[in-house]
Design an enzyme around this catalytic site. Structure first.
Site, mmCIF file in Angstrom:
data_model
loop_
_atom_site.group_PDB
_atom_site.id
_atom_site.type_symbol
_atom_site.label_atom_id
_atom_site.label_comp_id
_atom_site.label_asym_id
_atom_site.label_seq_id
_atom_site.Cartn_x
_atom_site.Cartn_y
_atom_site.Cartn_z
ATOM 1 N N CYS A 33 0.811 -1.220 0.000
ATOM 2 C CA CYS A 33 0.000 0.000 0.000
ATOM 3 C C CYS A 33 0.839 1.263 0.000
ATOM 4 C CB CYS A 33 -0.910 0.011 1.226
ATOM 5 S SG CYS A 33 0.036 0.021 2.751
ATOM 6 N N CYS A 102 -1.424 -4.602 7.148
ATOM 7 C CA CYS A 102 -1.000 -3.400 7.876
ATOM 8 C C CYS A 102 -0.309 -3.770 9.186
ATOM 9 C CB CYS A 102 -2.185 -2.488 8.187
ATOM 10 S SG CYS A 102 -3.302 -2.275 6.803
HETATM 11 S S1 FES Z 1 -3.338 0.246 4.162
HETATM 12 FE FE1 FES Z 1 -1.272 0.714 4.288
HETATM 13 S S2 FES Z 1 -0.821 0.230 6.327
HETATM 14 FE FE2 FES Z 1 -2.909 -0.178 6.187
#
Ligand code: FES
Ligand SMILES: Cc1ncc(COP(=O)(O)O)c(C=O)c1O
Ligand SMILES: Cc1ncc(COP(=O)(O)O)c(C=O)c1O
Ligand code: FES
Lengths: 142, 387, 387, 142
Positions: A33, A102
């Site tokens: 992400c 995450c």
């Molecule tokens: S979406 Fe990137 S750390 Fe949660």
């Protein structure tokens, strides 16, 4: 979407900030992400005396950072190594499936900080591998 | 009492009371199947035809060029997959842009797997597609060009009329995804030379789960949903009468109030943009400054991440989004923000605030009060921010 | 006062008051986009998930095997086109029956044009598909069998469990069009070995324009409508939250009242059949006498034509249909009636009367009073009838 | 779907029935829908004195039969030939597009009855063609 515990740690993060003269600093980025986390450690006699974090990331990233710092503080370096992302998630009453990755940020950032500490103090911590640039994780595809 | 500010009208809107009222009889009283022959079904059929005229009127089409669908996404899928197949004998090349909604992009990716050739036109830093690039991209095999009228994420408006005139001359079919535009921008399929146009009721105070596709008379388009003879044999499935009535009423209201709505929203948008840029450092407006949807604002705040921002705004009673709502299940940064040149980590910190009919200037003031400290707080948490 | 008898429940049903009530908040109050992150959207998302569980419960599936669609026709299209494509590597042969709804038949005809091989199984004079014929039809390339659970035109019920057991053993996927069956027959996708199942809310007192497809876990099925990540990435388009809530509530009520409904409708159906056959000459019951949907009756009256019959019944306040509602735009005699062996001119004089929850035995009496003179009158007009 | 005039002629058809000793009888079937119409004529001195019909067909077929019989009665054979389906439809305030073919039934049945009359009485009616088994018509496809 998030549990009450997650929301609590997100709204009132514990140990947020920096340690000026940290013994170990670890920064990891999440390939999935693009989010980033940094952990600062103060270690004395192999025991984690203080820990702080900074996170550029989602609610889950903030909450897991906060929870993870609470879980490692006061522990020996070896004990801290055993605080897995799974344990952190459980302590937070779970995360939604898309947010599991995450929680890895926090685990890996602590490992990276411990590695940095070990390097600086010229010691070896058993079972600790060098930090990778970007962490990644294979998730089940539907 | 905490204020509640819904500022996510590009994601969806509340059904207007007048629209719901128009729909209600078709659930429990006028419930016949419009394809049936008897009296109660006839009044249903009439209601559907009235809605068809309302839609036609709103975009300057003829009633028999309007076909009701299950959503804007279905309209987009139908237009692209249908043309790809119905004009396969003529060519295999489709042109679109890199900033389309996923309903277009993912359909194009599907068509690529089927062997079609797709060109994704680049956009400038405002998000406007280049007409020059389009002109260079068309070739003998180009059967369709599909361009978003107004971007859902950054609000930028494309030069549809100019593109339409060019394609008309080239005799290439032109599809326009106007899902965000209806009710916000004047649309005229004749003047703009549009051959196919998608719209979705829930973006203009109509119900969710009903859309329409305008198909210019003479355009061959195979059915997408096969079955019964509804919609003159071109879109099967028992008609969602209440939904269609709601769509018709909503588009009629939205079009008649178009100017009033613009007069209401543009000052709100402009004040929010000006003040945020003035009060908060390291912030960027995404999309064009003027050439954008009336109630549409999109910022990127450096050093912070979108989801955290949304949660804190939510806590403050402000409902916004980060990128398009339907991609929020995903973790990828917005393809639109990347296309306008934002680096990955800045694209991540984007915030979309979109106003609608129930918002007021007080809502803007409220956002201006709440947003700066939230941004400040998240930046304090960020390892990237060194104040 | 003239009586009004709505006897066309197989075409569509009125939304139940409890269902409408459950839906209402999702138009004007809980209007957020369920894919969004903020609080009002979360309650929407929760409502959609509750509906998913209600559907799953009704057919003994798991919630994550239920996907919401825009109608029963879309579910049918998705299942057939999706499997044809996703299993193209395994084979190109699909088996169905000659008495399917047009949503299946026209989709199969489309697939034939795409090069797929389709076998249309014959049915016996009651309209039941032959399991023997099915067994002979499957071959190495058979990837899917699609069978209607209960026929919309003649009400006949197929031996789904027997077919499911056979296909399960043969490892061939099994799709069932249960649009007419839900709420009228018990359904258990486990016991019946069903891999995909289509349903549509407006057939069981839910709203029009919303359906569902059950997809057994492990079945590969490419998306039919591409776009956003809704429905776990498998069916794009902003969720029709109110419609989905209505579907969920309606299926829950219909399933819990299944036995009561059967106990109400079967005697009405049986009395109508017995008395019409007794009182009117030259009439034939279409479909099985016992093995049929609880409220479902279909007659053919020799020497008269269906539309004239419907208009005169309409004048008498009786709302019925001739063949399936969605084909009444067409002039062809019903493919189902031809498939069970009716000659063209008799198929033309068919009448479908289908009862539902608001009908009573008095409605049956009223039909029995009005129908015979209408039939007599039309026969007097007919050049084919020599009394 | 139907105009008031169509409904009136459907509900109260004029000239419905048979003529026992008809001078001409014509029956036509509609290939498009399978419906059938029969017309009975009584002709004296070249003038249609009486006309009756029987129809196995839809509402539009019944109404156009009824209207057509009203329009030809009292007319000469030549005048009757000029009563087109278009004229009948206009007299009925129109028909829905899918029902245009039904109005042809009436026109063709009258022609067929006139042909039968001419055959039986050994005369030729100018412009009258022999009846076809099934009438058909090319309609615009969308
Ligand atoms: S979406 Fe990137 S750390 Fe949660
Ligand atoms: C057996 C059957 N399948 C499919 C359908 C299509 O359902 P819908 O009209 O909701 O698309 C119907 C009803 O019209 C039906 O009776
Ligand atoms: C530009 C654009 N196109 C298509 C869609 C899809 O519409 P719907 O969600 O109604 O299917 C949307 C909104 O979600 C949109 O903003
Ligand atoms: S449909 Fe056959 S005559 Fe009208």
């Amino acid at each position: 979407m998030y549990s009450e515990k997650v929301m609590d740690h997100f709204m009132n993060p514990r140990n947020m900030g920096e340690i000026e003269d940290a013994d170990g600093v670890g920064t990891v980025g999440n390939a999935k992400c693009g989010d980033i986390m940094r952990i600062f450690l103060k270690v004395e006699d192999g025991v984690i005396q203080d820990v702080k974090f900074k996170t550029f990331g989602c609610g889950a990233a903030v909450a897991t950072s906060s929870m993870a710092t609470e879980m490692v503080v006061g522990k020996t370096v070896e004990e801290a190594l055993k605080v897995t992302n799974k344990a952190v998630m459980e302590a937070l009453d779970g995360l939604p499936p898309v947010k599991v990755h995450c929680s890895l940020l926090a685990e890996q950032a602590i490992h990276a900080a411990l590695w940095d500490y070990a390097q600086k103090h010229n010691i070896t911590i058993e079972g600790l591998k060098p930090p990778v640039e970007d962490i990644e994780e294979i998730e089940e595809e539907e | 009492m905490e204020r509640k500010v819904y500022a996510d009208h590009s994601a969806t809107t509340a059904v207007r009371p007048e629209v719901l009222e128009a729909m209600l009889p078709y659930f429990t009283e006028e419930y016949g199947n419009p394809s049936s022959i008897y009296a109660i079904a006839r009044s249903n059929k009439q209601a559907v035809e009235t809605a068809r005229e309302q839609v036609a009127m709103a975009i300057n089409a003829k009633a028999d060029e309007i076909f009701f669908t299950g959503c804007g996404t279905e309209s987009d899928n139908w237009a692209l997959k249908g043309i790809a197949e119905s004009y396969a004998g003529k060519g295999d090349h489709i042109i679109t842009t890199s900033v389309e909604h996923h309903a277009i992009l993912h359909t194009c990716q599907y068509l690529e797997k089927q062997g079609k050739r797709i060109t994704y036109l680049p956009v400038d830093e405002d998000g406007v597609v280049s007409v020059e690039a389009l002109k260079n991209a068309v070739d003998q095999d180009t059967i369709l060009v599909s361009i978003i009228m107004a971007n859902n994420e950054i609000g930028t408006i494309n030069p549809i009329e100019e593109i339409g005139a060019f394609l008309h001359e080239k005799k290439i079919l032109f599809h326009v995804d106007a899902v965000q535009a209806v009710g916000s921008l004047p649309i005229d399929v004749q003047a703009m030379h549009i051959d196919l146009l998608s719209l979705s009721a829930h973006k203009f105070y109509g119900p969710k789960g009903v859309g329409a596709l305008y198909i210019r008379k003479g355009v061959k388009l195979r059915s997408f949903i096969h079955g019964g003879a509804q919609e003159r044999g071109r879109r099967a499935g028992t008609e969602n009468v209440a939904g269609i009535v709601g769509l018709g009423k909503a588009i009629e209201l939205a079009t008649s109030e178009l100017e009033a709505r613009r007069a209401q929203l543009i000052p709100m948008r402009d004040r929010l943009i000006d003040e945020v840029l003035r009060r908060i450092p390291y912030v960027r407006l995404n999309g064009a400054r003027e050439n954008r949807l009336p109630g549409h604002v999109n910022f990127s705040f450096q050093f912070i991440e979108g989801e955290s921002l949304l949660i804190l705004l939510d806590m403050a009673g402000i409902y916004a989004s980060s990128g398009s709502a339907c991609t929020s299940g995903s973790l990828d940064p917005s393809h639109v923000l990347l296309a306008i040149g934002l680096p990955h980590e800045i694209a991540h910190g984007s915030l979309r605030l979109t106003f609608g009919r129930e918002n007021t200037m007080e809502d803007v003031d409220y956002i201006l009060e709440k947003l700066p400290p939230i941004v400040e707080r998240l930046r304090a948490m960020s390892p990237l921010y060194e104040d």
